[in-house]
Write an enzyme that holds these catalytic residues in place. Structure first.
Site: not given
Lengths: 477, 146, 477, 146
Positions: D13, D15
């Site tokens: 991920d 983010h």
């Protein structure tokens, strides 16, 4: 001869008694008891106070269904899910025509079958008690919206029923709505409505009155709309109304719309007596909508953008299902939330667009020409002046179905999309202003390589629903 | 032959924009236009057509109740002594019905042409110009052959 | 040491041979034959020509599904129903990571089950022939959009496959997308991509290149985005690219967004060689969207409004389903049509907002500070300068996941909603400019009655999805 | 007791916004923050926590694959010799699942607290402050009673 004068107390009483006998629910109206009821309402249900104390534009949808429980559910939804600040109750067509018997049949059929056999809430048939159930159930102020030329019984019942705001007026609910009601007749009837609102006002219950600004909803030049708002505002003030919301319908050009709302506010404060609190309402585009919810959302957003700049006190929202008629409650809420998002994102931005003051100045000059001719036609009396000015065509509304207006004036957009007057007919206007309009329309004709003609008018009427602001020739500039 | 056209919105419909534009278009095309405005009854159409010796009666309806409003319309014209080309146009039915069905319904009622609300005014003007020319020719032929 | 120099012909050939052996479909790439194919394409499929000759902003969505027939159907829908002017083909994540084996498994599974097991179109696996089937089927230009740090094989195959536009760049597809790819590495790889585009260009097939302007999509100060666009534009130009579309992502303040797009165009033409045709693309809001389609439509419309004023050459649209991830084709089309309606209604209006020139001037001065420090860091070489400036923190991108950027600079909105820099860290900037930002943020702090702190940053990140532009304290001003 | 907090986004991920804000929030609240950034492996979390004697390990995940990424996470910490309070927060599952189910899933995996992506940073800071105080007290009580 009818004049702009306050209805005397005994006359008010006489008419009140008379109109309350028009339908069985009229009996339940008791002015003193109604004052008590209004006084029992909490601050947050007092329309004028909520509207006048807001620090940013309040949003209000349109909505009305025949049954009381359905109307409560609908308004709760629009308040809860749509986050409407102010709520409406739109009245059905039979009631607008004073056909209470037919409205009663429709209401009973709606109760029996569960179907919406009326296109609105028959408030007269629901009576004072029914109205109060609605007022009690909803935790926000509610306005009566209709389109009724003779709204006297509707006003008597809804005022006693706890509504504190009432749309319409003798010109704005006549000229765009019906063919054969004379102006003298509707002025007389609305004098009663305003006087009744004035009587409540004198007792501390300030009934808000809202002349219907968009008129025919079709490319109405701002000055014509504003002049009629000023006339209706003055008539209401004469009868004792002290909270008046002047309306204006979006034409789609941001500079012109902001200028018009500024002019409306400015002239409203100038022409109406000091004791009146003047607020303004901006109606999102009232003309034809694109037959496509996605495009309709674009039209609605342009309205939100305009509202964030002009900052009227209230915005009447449209729904993405506008094209197909009455929206579902979900679509109605969606229109509210789209408008809200645009306003909330844009309102804190400083957006000063060039040319707004110049356009506002033009609109104010035009409006003064119209107001002057009204006063002249009536030798100073605004009621007689309005009747005579419409009669002579010095005052006119484009696309008016009413026999009371010539309906001979025709608008068209200029090269920037602002609504100008293409056919003046007998409309009173200074020559230099006419020259300005002519020059602007001539500029458009040059751009498009065609003559100024009714075709521009026809193309402009359909333009927004076809996806543009200006009705340019197909394949043209 | 007369080139007078009687225009109006039938029933209790108050949509005025369409006929205002139509009035301008037929005027511009050289017709004499009698615009009866909105909320016009069958009788008003018939009387105006008779009075002005109208070549055509153009009925507009935008509120979806045209079928009901037009029941017996052609009988009314006939009994008044009017023999004119008749058109109807607008949003003639409620909802998103098939337009070919709608057209058939109104042709059944006696209208010579049926238009939807998307029709350009130019199309209506062109159609009427053609229909009246043809009618004139037919009348002439009828006169010759009789 | 890598520098901003054109890759020599033999080196281009060597790398080309090498990367084409990375996956079986690489064999089918034949440059000469590809030139013939491109020359056979009609004018309306030539991306650069269509984009550069447009007289108003062209609209382009994002869209990619694994199977070829589905991708054709999707793009036909967006072209037909959405009225997109330019079409995209978004590449799947495995391909972005050069995991062609996994992409192949996903593609085969998609073919077997009919389910979308990949989040995009695996163009490498579809190969030259698959790409051409797509190009042949769709009657509009199509761009490859991805996010691939090493896009060499993807470029080789899609260029040969008939695509004439390719998004990305060594900074814009590194810093916001991955953690560990070094800048030197991605610059080297993108020099190949650009050189390959340059080789086509020299043969008359002008491949359009589009650096990814929004970067991290989260309150990126305009000058930082523009500086990186200029760097990537320069790198592409060095390799022979002659059609470059510089990008910018909406921040939501109309004045700042219009000023930034103006500055981007202005500085692009100044910093890039004369032989390059510079165009601009505006991305509708790339940050968090409201979890509500109605509100999302408001966000999209504000983007359309901004585009109608700034008039970039292209607009990348968002859909009302942005919040929930990949939109249905209907929602994607709806975003296109809402944007179109707003632009078409507003674009003919003269909307000159005060303060745009002043803001543009500020953005240009900031950008020049950043460009100067890049040139200084590299002793005149923009490649070395970029690497060293990121290394020192003199150039930085807020919220950058990459280890190649400090990610220490933090933005916050000022009282008007414009994005300013709250934490400068080591970002190079003239002191007087820093003072301007400080004063504007201080003004906001005063309005809100709180200190400037990271809380403003946190509140601003969520503000638009919460329905506002500026993250004011709850219950605050 | 150490007030060092190790922060990171687990798995692949990327983010970064959430942990950037969290880093600022925990810094402002007086914690020492080690921000491992995005795409952090279980081993990197464990090693950093060990190296800095972390009182808490805060895992962020926003791309919906947290359950998969966190399988064996607490075993990894334990085998590295880390005994820290563990939180996880973000968009932990794909789709609009019931959050109480999600919470149960991640508590099952060993996390002391589970937050959704709507959680304010203040709430996370307050929770950790309280949990660490309580833990200190328990440790003290355990020391006294032993």
């Amino acid at each position: 001869m009818i004049r702009d004068e306050r209805i005397p107390a005994d006359e008010l009483q006489r008419i009140d008694d008379e109109i309350r006998s028009n339908w069985s629910t009229g009996d339940a109206v008791d002015f003193e008891e109604a004052i008590d009821y209004h006084e029992s309402l909490p601050q947050r249900k007092r329309f004028a106070d909520v509207l006048e104390s807001a620090d940013k534009p309040l949003l209000q949808p349109r909505a009305g269904v025949p049954r009381l429980d359905d109307q409560i559910e609908l308004l709760e939804y629009l308040h809860g899910e749509g986050k409407a600040d102010l709520l409406p109750t739109t009245i059905d067509s039979y009631t607008r025509d004073n056909e209470y018997e037919k409205a009663q049949e429709g209401l009973e059929k709606a109760r029996d079958t569960g179907e919406d056999t009326l296109n609105g809430f028959p408030a007269v048939n629901h009576g004072v008690e029914g109205c109060r159930e609605l007022i009690d159930a909803i935790d926000a102020p509610i306005e009566v919206r209709h389109g009724t030329p003779d709204a006297r019984l509707l006003a008597a019942i809804t005022f006693a029923g706890g509504f504190q705001s009432f749309e319409g007026g003798p010109i704005s609910y006549n000229i765009p709505y019906t063919k054969r009601h004379g102006l003298e007749e509707t002025i007389e009837k609305w004098q009663f409505v305003d006087r009744l609102a004035g009587a409540y006002t004198e007792r501390g219950v300030r009934i808000n009155r809202e002349p219907f600004g968009p008129l025919t909803g079709t490319l109405v030049p701002p000055s014509i709309a504003i002049a009629i708002m000023l006339v209706e505002g003055k008539l209401a003030a004469t009868q004792g109304v002290r909270s008046i919301t002047l309306g204006y319908g979006q034409v789609g050009n941001i500079v012109q719309d902001v200028a018009a709302l500024n002019a409306l506010k400015e002239l409203g404060n100038e022409y109406l007596p000091d004791e009146v609190v003047v607020t303004t309402v901006f109606h999102e585009w009232m003309g034809g909508f694109p037959p496509d919810e996605a495009r309709a959302n674009g039209v609605i957003s342009l309205g939100g953008m305009t509202a964030s700049i002009a900052q009227p006190d209230k915005v009447i929202t449209k729904s993405p299902q506008e094209f197909q008629g009455v929206p579902t409650k979900e679509a109605n809420s969606a229109g509210l939330r789209t408008t809200r998002q645009v306003i909330d994102m844009a309102i804190e931005q400083q957006i000063d667009i060039d040319g707004i003051e110049e356009e506002q100045d033009l609109i104010e000059r035009e409006t003064r020409c119209l107001m002057d001719t009204i006063f002249e036609h009536g030798d100073g009396d605004v009621v007689q002046g309005t009747i005579q000015a419409f009669d002579s065509g010095a005052l006119d509304v484009p696309f008016a179905p009413s026999d009371s207006a010539a309906g001979a004036v025709l608008p068209a957009r200029d090269d920037d999309g602002r609504v100008r007057i293409f056919e003046w007919a007998d409309l009173e206007m200074d020559d230099d202003i006419k020259e300005i309009h002519k020059a602007r329309l001539s500029q458009r004709a040059d751009t498009e390589g065609r003559d100024q003609s009714f075709r521009m008018v026809a193309d402009d009427v359909d333009a927004i629903s076809d996806g543009k602001l200006i009705g340019r020739p197909q394949g043209g500039a | 032959m007369s080139q007078t056209v009687v225009l109006g919105v039938i029933g209790s419909d108050a949509h005025v924009v369409g006929i205002t534009i139509l009035e301008q278009a037929f005027n511009a095309a050289g017709f004499d236009v009698i615009n009866l405005g909105v909320q016009t009854s069958q009788e008003e159409f018939a009387e105006a057509a008779l009075e002005h010796d109208a070549a055509a009666v153009l009925v507009s309806s935008l509120y979806g109740h045209a079928e009901q409003d037009c029941q017996g319309f052609h009988e009314t014209l006939e009994s008044t002594g009017v023999d004119a080309t008749t058109y109807i146009g607008g949003n003639l039915t409620v909802g998103q019905d098939d337009f070919e069905e709608t057209r058939a319904t109104f042709e059944e009622l006696g209208f010579d042409r049926v238009f939807d609300s998307e029709t350009d005014t130019e199309e209506a003007v062109a159609a009427l110009t053609q229909d009246l020319r043809q009618r004139t020719q037919e009348t002439e032929r009828a006169t010759i052959s009789s």
